[in-house]
Design an enzyme around this catalytic site. Structure first.
Site, short mmCIF file in Angstrom:
data_model
loop_
_atom_site.label_atom_id
_atom_site.label_comp_id
_atom_site.label_asym_id
_atom_site.label_seq_id
_atom_site.Cartn_x
_atom_site.Cartn_y
_atom_site.Cartn_z
N ASP A 42 0.85 -1.18 0.00
CA ASP A 42 0.00 0.00 0.00
C ASP A 42 0.88 1.23 0.00
OD1 ASP A 42 -3.07 0.56 0.35
OD2 ASP A 42 -2.05 2.09 1.56
N ASP A 63 4.84 3.38 -3.72
CA ASP A 63 4.02 3.79 -4.86
C ASP A 63 4.12 2.71 -5.93
OD1 ASP A 63 2.89 4.95 -7.10
OD2 ASP A 63 4.04 6.81 -6.97
N ASN A 86 -4.80 -4.27 -7.59
CA ASN A 86 -5.97 -3.52 -7.15
C ASN A 86 -5.72 -2.03 -6.94
OD1 ASN A 86 -8.61 -3.14 -5.55
ND2 ASN A 86 -7.06 -2.69 -4.01
N TYR A 152 -10.05 8.24 -15.74
CA TYR A 152 -10.28 6.99 -15.01
C TYR A 152 -10.75 5.90 -15.97
CZ TYR A 152 -12.04 3.75 -11.48
OH TYR A 152 -12.26 2.65 -10.70
N LYS A 156 -8.75 2.37 -17.02
CA LYS A 156 -9.31 1.04 -16.79
C LYS A 156 -9.52 0.26 -18.09
CE LYS A 156 -9.42 1.17 -12.31
NZ LYS A 156 -8.58 0.27 -11.50
N THR A 187 -16.86 1.69 -0.83
CA THR A 187 -15.50 1.77 -0.29
C THR A 187 -15.17 3.24 -0.02
OG1 THR A 187 -14.35 2.12 -2.39
CG2 THR A 187 -14.86 -0.17 -1.78
#
Length: 257
Positions: A42, A63, A86, A152, A156, A187
């Site tokens: 993370d 990172d 993820n 975004y 993806k 989330t």
């Protein structure tokens, strides 16, 4: 907790973006299913508490778009059999008002970081020769156009094609690569979006705002929980999905129909 007696006993999984949301839920799910080892990465290592896991947990901080990080980690990934790619960030702006710096920031994390994590996982799996399974977290935004999600959605969509190519390249080494494309998931990623903050104020609570969005956006009238997405990840990593590779599993409540 099932210790080392579950379906993933004897295996080790790499999970990026493991500090919260889907990544954290996937780590807990795999642990409950008997995973033997977890490598949890993370941006903030402090976001991950290894206490309470049955598995052997290695926490790494950094990172995902930093190639030097992966060069450092590669020698320690030799036991990785499974990977959940993820880590990602969100951003919303109309194209005409979009700064190049914001575009590059989204691409850096969501696509460059995914490539580096995928490369590291595939190298580890090819080196040990046991094959493996990888799940890449895409999004309904990869194929459903909406105003404001240019960066975004493009990141993806690129990730989906990256996963498809990896599935073909990995097949001779018995490495399966699939993408999971959620729609709305409850989330913390929503909490950084100004429009959601406005909706929370309008509806009076976070739960009410989430329910209102889901009712408007999905035929099923609900968003997924992180736990539900984690269970779907688990299926794609499991032996039950042994003949599934190069697939994109939509989990969006019908949003993209």
């Amino acid at each position: 907790m099932t210790g080392n007696s579950g379906q993933f006993a004897g295996r080790t999984a790499l999970i990026t973006g493991a500090g919260s949301g889907i990544g954290a839920a996937a780590a807990r799910y795999l642990d409950d299913q008997g995973i033997s080892g977890l490598v949890l990465l993370d941006l903030s290592g402090d976001a991950i508490d290894p206490a309470g896991y049955s598995a052997n947990v290695r926490v790494e901080q950094g990172d995902v778009a930093d190639e030097a990080l992966w060069d450092r980690l590669q020698p320690d990934l030799g036991d990785v059999d499974l990977a959940v790619i993820n880590a990602g960030i969100s951003f919303a702006a109309p194209i005409a008002a979009h700064d190049l710096a914001d575009w590059r920031r989204v691409m850096s994390v969501n696509l460059d970081g995914a490539f580096l994590a995928l490369r590291a996982a595939m190298r580890a799996m090819q080196a040990h020769g046991r094959g493996g399974a990888i799940v890449m977290m895409a999004s309904a935004s990869a194929h459903k156009a909406e105003p404001g999600v240019a960066a975004y959605g493009a990141s993806k969509a690129g990730l989906v094609q990256l996963g498809r190519v990896a599935a073909k390249e990995g097949a001779p080494s018995r490495i399966r690569v699939n993408c999971l494309a959620p729609g709305g998931v409850d989330t913390p990623i929503w909490d950084d979006m100004p429009f959601f903050a406005d909706l929370v104020r309008e509806r009076g609570s976070r739960d009410a705002a989430m329910s209102a969005m889901a009712a408007m956006a999905t035929p099923l009238g609900r968003y997924a929980s992180a736990k539900e997405i984690a269970e779907q990840i688990g299926f794609l990593l499991s032996d039950a999905a042994a003949t599934i590779t190069g697939a994109v599993l939509n989990s969006d409540g019908g949003y993209s129909l």
